[in-house]
Every structure is written in structure tokens, then in C-alpha cells.
Design a protein around this motif. Structure first.
Motif, PDB file in Angstrom:
ATOM      1  N   GLY A 154       6.502   6.482 -28.508  1.00  7.85           N
ATOM      2  CA  GLY A 154       5.117   6.961 -28.525  1.00  7.85           C
ATOM      3  C   GLY A 154       4.193   6.163 -27.614  1.00  7.85           C
ATOM      4  O   GLY A 154       3.010   5.994 -27.914  1.00  7.85           O
ATOM      5  N   LEU A 155       4.743   5.689 -26.482  1.00  4.32           N
ATOM      6  CA  LEU A 155       3.935   4.890 -25.547  1.00  4.32           C
ATOM      7  C   LEU A 155       3.235   5.817 -24.566  1.00  4.32           C
ATOM      8  O   LEU A 155       3.883   6.523 -23.800  1.00  4.32           O
ATOM      9  N   ARG A 156       1.912   5.802 -24.581  1.00  5.16           N
ATOM     10  CA  ARG A 156       1.163   6.764 -23.753  1.00  5.16           C
ATOM     11  C   ARG A 156       0.793   6.234 -22.383  1.00  5.16           C
ATOM     12  O   ARG A 156       0.413   6.997 -21.503  1.00  5.16           O
ATOM     13  N   ASP A 157       0.844   4.914 -22.208  1.00  5.61           N
ATOM     14  CA  ASP A 157       0.407   4.331 -20.939  1.00  5.61           C
ATOM     15  C   ASP A 157       1.523   3.575 -20.238  1.00  5.61           C
ATOM     16  O   ASP A 157       1.281   2.650 -19.470  1.00  5.61           O
ATOM     17  N   THR A 158       2.759   3.963 -20.518  1.00  2.37           N
ATOM     18  CA  THR A 158       3.928   3.301 -19.933  1.00  2.37           C
ATOM     19  C   THR A 158       4.692   4.312 -19.104  1.00  2.37           C
ATOM     20  O   THR A 158       5.014   5.396 -19.596  1.00  2.37           O
ATOM     21  N   GLU A 159       4.965   3.961 -17.842  1.00  2.00           N
ATOM     22  CA  GLU A 159       5.695   4.903 -16.989  1.00  2.00           C
ATOM     23  C   GLU A 159       6.317   4.189 -15.801  1.00  2.00           C
ATOM     24  O   GLU A 159       5.903   3.095 -15.421  1.00  2.00           O
ATOM     25  N   PHE A 160       7.332   4.844 -15.252  1.00  2.00           N
ATOM     26  CA  PHE A 160       7.873   4.413 -13.975  1.00  2.00           C
ATOM     27  C   PHE A 160       7.014   5.017 -12.879  1.00  2.00           C
ATOM     28  O   PHE A 160       6.780   6.230 -12.887  1.00  2.00           O
ATOM     29  N   PRO A 161       6.512   4.215 -11.940  1.00  2.00           N
ATOM     30  CA  PRO A 161       5.643   4.768 -10.899  1.00  2.00           C
ATOM     31  C   PRO A 161       6.426   5.694  -9.970  1.00  2.00           C
ATOM     32  O   PRO A 161       7.598   5.448  -9.688  1.00  2.00           O
ATOM     33  N   ASP A 162       5.767   6.764  -9.517  1.00  2.00           N
ATOM     34  CA  ASP A 162       6.457   7.686  -8.612  1.00  2.00           C
ATOM     35  C   ASP A 162       6.093   7.421  -7.153  1.00  2.00           C
ATOM     36  O   ASP A 162       6.513   8.148  -6.260  1.00  2.00           O
ATOM     37  N   GLY A 163       5.323   6.388  -6.904  1.00  2.00           N
ATOM     38  CA  GLY A 163       4.940   6.012  -5.540  1.00  2.00           C
ATOM     39  C   GLY A 163       4.430   4.588  -5.562  1.00  2.00           C
ATOM     40  O   GLY A 163       4.597   3.875  -6.552  1.00  2.00           O
ATOM     41  N   PRO A 164       3.752   4.149  -4.498  1.00  2.00           N
ATOM     42  CA  PRO A 164       3.326   2.747  -4.425  1.00  2.00           C
ATOM     43  C   PRO A 164       2.092   2.406  -5.253  1.00  2.00           C
ATOM     44  O   PRO A 164       1.737   1.231  -5.357  1.00  2.00           O
ATOM     45  N   HIS A 165       1.437   3.414  -5.842  1.00  2.00           N
ATOM     46  CA  HIS A 165       0.185   3.161  -6.566  1.00  2.00           C
ATOM     47  C   HIS A 165       0.401   3.084  -8.074  1.00  2.00           C
ATOM     48  O   HIS A 165       1.308   3.717  -8.609  1.00  2.00           O
ATOM     49  N   VAL A 166      -0.451   2.323  -8.745  1.00  2.00           N
ATOM     50  CA  VAL A 166      -0.488   2.312 -10.213  1.00  2.00           C
ATOM     51  C   VAL A 166      -1.456   3.413 -10.643  1.00  2.00           C
ATOM     52  O   VAL A 166      -2.616   3.416 -10.234  1.00  2.00           O
ATOM     53  N   ASN A 167      -0.980   4.359 -11.442  1.00  2.00           N
ATOM     54  CA  ASN A 167      -1.854   5.432 -11.930  1.00  2.00           C
ATOM     55  C   ASN A 167      -2.809   4.877 -12.982  1.00  2.00           C
ATOM     56  O   ASN A 167      -2.419   4.052 -13.800  1.00  2.00           O
ATOM     57  N   GLY A 168      -4.046   5.356 -12.983  1.00  2.00           N
ATOM     58  CA  GLY A 168      -4.991   4.953 -14.024  1.00  2.00           C
ATOM     59  C   GLY A 168      -5.648   3.615 -13.721  1.00  2.00           C
ATOM     60  O   GLY A 168      -5.368   2.973 -12.711  1.00  2.00           O
ATOM     61  N   PRO A 169      -6.557   3.171 -14.605  1.00  2.00           N
ATOM     62  CA  PRO A 169      -7.298   1.931 -14.375  1.00  2.00           C
ATOM     63  C   PRO A 169      -6.351   0.724 -14.371  1.00  2.00           C
ATOM     64  O   PRO A 169      -5.516   0.593 -15.266  1.00  2.00           O
ATOM     65  N   HIS A 170      -6.481  -0.108 -13.352  1.00  2.00           N
ATOM     66  CA  HIS A 170      -5.606  -1.277 -13.239  1.00  2.00           C
ATOM     67  C   HIS A 170      -6.305  -2.363 -12.424  1.00  2.00           C
ATOM     68  O   HIS A 170      -7.343  -2.126 -11.806  1.00  2.00           O
ATOM     69  N   SER A 171      -5.706  -3.528 -12.421  1.00  2.00           N
ATOM     70  CA  SER A 171      -6.234  -4.659 -11.661  1.00  2.00           C
ATOM     71  C   SER A 171      -5.603  -4.695 -10.270  1.00  2.00           C
ATOM     72  O   SER A 171      -4.507  -4.172 -10.067  1.00  2.00           O
ATOM     73  N   GLN A 172      -6.289  -5.334  -9.319  1.00  2.00           N
ATOM     74  CA  GLN A 172      -5.631  -5.726  -8.075  1.00  2.00           C
ATOM     75  C   GLN A 172      -4.651  -6.846  -8.449  1.00  2.00           C
ATOM     76  O   GLN A 172      -4.829  -7.508  -9.472  1.00  2.00           O
ATOM     77  N   LEU A 173      -3.635  -7.065  -7.620  1.00  2.00           N
ATOM     78  CA  LEU A 173      -2.580  -8.026  -7.968  1.00  2.00           C
ATOM     79  C   LEU A 173      -2.423  -9.025  -6.817  1.00  2.00           C
ATOM     80  O   LEU A 173      -2.094  -8.633  -5.697  1.00  2.00           O
ATOM     81  N   TYR A 174      -2.639 -10.296  -7.122  1.00  2.00           N
ATOM     82  CA  TYR A 174      -2.763 -11.312  -6.070  1.00  2.00           C
ATOM     83  C   TYR A 174      -1.537 -12.210  -5.991  1.00  2.00           C
ATOM     84  O   TYR A 174      -1.215 -12.936  -6.931  1.00  2.00           O
ATOM     85  N   GLU A 175      -0.874 -12.145  -4.855  1.00  2.00           N
ATOM     86  CA  GLU A 175       0.328 -12.956  -4.638  1.00  2.00           C
ATOM     87  C   GLU A 175      -0.022 -14.175  -3.773  1.00  2.00           C
ATOM     88  O   GLU A 175      -0.613 -14.035  -2.704  1.00  2.00           O
ATOM     89  N   ALA A 176       0.348 -15.368  -4.268  1.00  2.00           N
ATOM     90  CA  ALA A 176       0.067 -16.616  -3.544  1.00  2.00           C
ATOM     91  C   ALA A 176       1.318 -17.184  -2.860  1.00  2.00           C
ATOM     92  O   ALA A 176       1.202 -18.003  -1.949  1.00  2.00           O
ATOM     93  N   TRP A 177       2.494 -16.760  -3.279  1.00  2.00           N
ATOM     94  CA  TRP A 177       3.775 -17.252  -2.766  1.00  2.00           C
ATOM     95  C   TRP A 177       3.753 -18.764  -2.516  1.00  2.00           C
ATOM     96  O   TRP A 177       3.893 -19.257  -1.426  1.00  2.00           O
ATOM     97  N   PHE A 178       3.545 -19.497  -3.609  1.00  2.00           N
ATOM     98  CA  PHE A 178       3.602 -20.961  -3.613  1.00  2.00           C
ATOM     99  C   PHE A 178       2.631 -21.592  -2.616  1.00  2.00           C
ATOM    100  O   PHE A 178       2.938 -22.581  -1.974  1.00  2.00           O
ATOM    101  N   GLY A 179       1.451 -20.972  -2.509  1.00  2.00           N
ATOM    102  CA  GLY A 179       0.413 -21.515  -1.641  1.00  2.00           C
ATOM    103  C   GLY A 179       0.542 -21.100  -0.190  1.00  2.00           C
ATOM    104  O   GLY A 179      -0.317 -21.442   0.637  1.00  2.00           O
ATOM    105  N   MET A 180       1.596 -20.339   0.158  1.00  2.00           N
ATOM    106  CA  MET A 180       1.769 -19.917   1.560  1.00  2.00           C
ATOM    107  C   MET A 180       0.868 -18.738   1.911  1.00  2.00           C
ATOM    108  O   MET A 180       0.632 -18.452   3.072  1.00  2.00           O
TER     109      MET A 180
END
Length: 368
Positions: free
Chosen positions: A201-227
Motif C-alpha cells: 500500500g505504498l503510494r509514493d514509492t516507484e521505480f523511475p521511468d526516466g532521469p527525473h524524480v516524479n512529484g515534490p523532491h529535493s535537489q541532490l548534492y554530490e561532493a565526491w569526497f570534496g572533489m
């Protein structure tokens, strides 16, 4: 459950340098949700506790639940060789020696494909010699799972099949995805959606069908160990590189609901759940030796309790879900930056205030 202290503990992680994070804690009937920081450092848009989020390897627990359902119905034998199901993908003696169970608990000896899919990560685990360039190059690359599996299968093996400690390897879980497809006649993502996600009964769980997150979400910040400084937004990213090993999008509420139902015996049978809790020694992606079961692992908390669940990281996003042994206390946390630890002169990640603040939050969530 001390809600005001939970709010403070969450805020402390943000103050320590995490752009944004959000969490849900359940204690019996009591539910607390909280959020701190921003979902977008450029606009200052705040995070909220109901955002959708890439949960990385927490996906593995969903995949294992699907495989165990098929095992319960007799379609898959956990101790059968993978070569009997997928002879082309794991040919010859290795296919006969590696069992389905070895894939699930990471004792197959198969190498990790990621450093081959992303050439600038090739020196991994020598972090200081890696570079993040290929993450940018492959933002929109649509990978074929069988090609990724071939990279992992043809790379030098970590060990003989069944050896311990095993090596945590996503190659194992892409193979489980192909196994599910083979026995169910539909894609792994579709099977897991219908038989695990919808069943829970999970309403907000899915496998993405493309590169975008559907619905309201955060930006995601990658630091790669300060590089990557400042950390770069990787929220738009084709997740075909992770598939049933790590591409799921969910919410902290859905994760707690899923693990609550799982431990109540409502997703797989009690005997399958007991199998999930049988652990072996495995070397984690961070190079630490951990106990790993079937898509679950135990986490010891300061204070003596053992909690079961799974964590996950993808580029820029992290998540952790854990549940107490009796199932009453649950925590799911999502963070919007990854690999914040810079490397010291020996190439090892240095401690960061975020680590301490997160540990304090987990302790407060499970005991406070």
C-alpha cells in the motif's frame, strides 16, 4: 519519544553542514515527522518531511522480498545455482557454483561493476585516485543491465563463490533482477511494483521511468569526497545504472510502512523473514566488515540495541531505514548530500561533524 529533542537533533545535522534532511520516527502509535534545511541551496526552498527521495540500496530489501515470494511459490530455489536460471549471464563452472542465496547475501565473489561503468571511478576503492568526471558524462546514459552484469562477471573475481567475508556488489542484485524477469515473465521493476510496493500500500514509492524524480523532491548534492566543491546537483540522473539494486524513489513514511509490514510477516512469510535475518560477514562499500543477511542487515546502536534495516546512497542522495527487533520503534531518514568527508593525506575519508550529528539523531530516534 521526545519530539522536541528529535527536532533539535535533526537541526544539528543541518547545522553540521547537511543542506537538508527529513525523517519519520514511529514508536507504536506515536509518529513524529521532521525536516531541517533546504531542498535547493540556490533558491532556499525548504525541505519537508513528505518529499520523494532516491533511496539507493534500500531498494535491495524490496528486490529480496520479491525473490523470496517466488521462492515461497517454488519458482526459485535459494540454494539452486544461478547458472540453471541464467546460463548465458553466469556461464560455466561459476554459474554452477554461485547460488541464488550467494547473490542475495553478497558471497558470490562477483566484482562490483560500477567502476567499469564509470571509467573515472576505475581506481576504486583507492578513493584518492578516483575522479567524479564520468558521473557528469553519464547523467543521461541508459545502461543495459545485461551489459553491466557482464562488466561485473568478467572483471577479476573478488573470491571463490561462497567465501567469507563476501564483497558487497551491485552485480549480485542486477542478476537477481534478471532472475525475477526470467521466472515471472515480466520486468523485475514491474513484478516488484505489483507484488511488493502495491501489496504494502505504498503510494509514493516507484521505480523511475526516466532521469527525473516524479512529484515534490529535493535537489541532490554530490561532493565526491570534496572533489566537487561546491557540491553539484545530481537530482536529474538516469538510474538504469542501478535498477533493482538501487533505483527506487520513496518517502520516509513509505519506508517505515514497508519495513513495519515486512517485520510483521505481511510481505513474506515468517520463515522467509527468518532467512533474511541469517547473516554472513561481508565487506561493505566503505571497506568495513559488516553482518549481512538477505537484503537486511543488523545495526548496533550505542546503548546496546540491535536494529534491522538497510541504508542506501546514490549520487547526491542518502537514506537509512531501521526497525527495532520487536518492530515497535522505526526510523527512516533522508539526506540530500553524499560523500561529504574529504580525504586525508593517506586517501582515507576524514571524520566530519555531519557524521557525529547523524549518529546522535539515530540514537535519539531509536531511544529518545
Amino acid at each position: 519519544m521526545d519530539m522536541s529533542n528529535l527536532n533539535i537533533a535533526l537541526e544539528n545535522v543541518h547545522r553540521a553542514g547537511m543542506p537538508g534532511l527529513f525523517a519519520e520516527v514511529r514508536d507504536g502509535e506515536q509518529v513524529w515527522r521532521g525536516a531541517a534545511g533546504v531542498a535547493d541551496v540556490a533558491t532556499g526552498r525548504p525541505v519537508s518531511a513528505d518529499l520523494r527521495h532516491r533511496v539507493g540500496s534500500v531498494t535491495k530489501t524490496f528486490t529480496v522480498a520479491a525473490v523470496l515470494q517466488q521462492a515461497e511459490s517454488g519458482q526459485i530455489g535459494l540454494d539452486e545455482p544461478i547458472g540453471r536460471y541464467l546460463p548465458k549471464l553466469v556461464p560455466g563452472e561459476r554459474g554452477e557454483a554461485i547460488t541464488v542465496r550467494m547473490l542475495i547475501n553478497h558471497t558470490s565473489g562477483l566484482a562490483e561493476y560500477l567502476p567499469y561503468a564509470y571509467p573515472s571511478l576505475k581506481p576504486f576503492p583507492a578513493l584518492a585516485d578516483t575522479r567524479p568526471q564520468s558521473l557528469d558524462d553519464h547523467r543521461l546514459t541508459r545502461f543495459d543491465p545485461t551489459e553491466l552484469i557482464e562488466m561485473g562477471v568478467t572483471a577479476p573475481a573478488f573470491s571463490a563463490p561462497g567465501g567469507t567475508p563476501g564483497l558487497y556488489s551491485n552485480t549480485n542484485y542486477l542478476l537477481l533482477g534478471q532472475l525475477l524477469e526470467q521466472v515471472s515473465g515480466t520486468t523485475a521493476e514491474k513484478y516488484i511494483t505489483q507484488n511488493v510496493i502495491e501489496r504494502a500500500g505504498l503510494r509514493d514509492t516507484e521505480f523511475p521511468d526516466g532521469p527525473h524524480v516524479n512529484g515534490p523532491h529535493s535537489q541532490l548534492y554530490e561532493a565526491w569526497f570534496g572533489m566537487i566543491d561546491p557540491p553539484r546537483d545530481f537530482s536529474v540522473f538516469d538510474m538504469s545504472f542501478a535498477g533493482p539494486a538501487g533505483s527506487l524513489v520513496s518517502t520516509v513514511a513509505d519506508l517505515n510502512r514497508f519495513f513495519g509490514l515486512l517485520f510483521a510477516g505481511e510481505i513474506v512469510s515468517p520463515s522467509s523473514l527468518a532467512e533474511m535475518r541469517r547473516t554472513v560477514r561481508v565487506i561493505s562499500q566503505e571497506g568495513k566488515i559488516i553482518d549481512y543477511g538477505l537484503g537486511l542487515y543488523p545495526m548496533e546502536m550505542p546503548g546496546g540495541g540491535t536494529f534491522w534495516g538497510h541504508g542506501g546512497t546514490v549520487w547526491g542522495a542518502g537514506a537509512l531505514a531501521m526497525t527495532s527487533a520487536d518492530g515497535k520503534r522505526q526510523m527512516s531518514v533522508a539526506v540530500n548530500m553524499q560523500r561529504w568527508n574529504r580525504l586525508d593525506s593517506t586517501g582515507r575519508p576524514q571524520p566530519h561533524p555531519i557524521d557525529e550529528a547523524l549518529a546522535a539523531l539515530y540514537g535519539m530516534a531509536m531511544y529518545g
